[in-house]
Design a protein around this motif. Structure first.
Motif: not given
Length: 134
Positions: A11, A75, A121
């Motif tokens: 993601y 995420v 991320y």
């Protein structure tokens, strides 16, 4: 009967920035980049000469707002993946020069040399060169 692992979904908040990070900084190649009729994007990357593809998945392109928000909350929370190399220090230095963030210095362990790095991320990955126990 299972045959092989073909895709792993990661993601992401932005497909373009994720694509740039994985191709420019880590050396992945773009495999598939297609738009569906509804505008959603199918984007995959992989390492040269390896079949496994990683799907860079922006949930906002595919899902309702509430489902997309639940997925976006994940995420940066993927399980750690281990990326193996045959030349640890060369790969480590190249990644550092490319701006990849490592969470500590390389360390020698009984099975090889390793260091943990993160993507843009916060997902954690282990860079590893194993030793042979012949």
């Amino acid at each position: 009967m299972l045959k092989k692992l073909a895709h792993v979904t990661l993601y992401v908040r932005d497909c373009e920035e994720a694509l740039q990070f994985y191709t420019d900084k880590l050396g992945f190649e773009k495999r598939m980049d297609s738009r569906m009729d509804d505008g959603s994007r199918w984007l995959t990357i992989g390492l040269p000469e390896q079949e496994l593809e990683i799907v860079l998945h922006d949930p906002t392109d595919w899902h309702s707002e509430d489902v997309a928000q639940q997925m976006l909350a994940l995420v940066g929370k993927n399980p750690m993946w281990v990326w193996q190399t045959d030349d640890f220090y060369s790969t480590y230095e190249q990644f550092r020069q490319n701006g990849v963030t490592f969470l500590g210095e390389p360390r020698d362990v009984m099975y090889g040399t390793e260091a943990v790095f993160t993507d843009l991320y916060g997902n954690q990955y282990l860079l590893l060169q194993t030793v042979s126990f012949s």
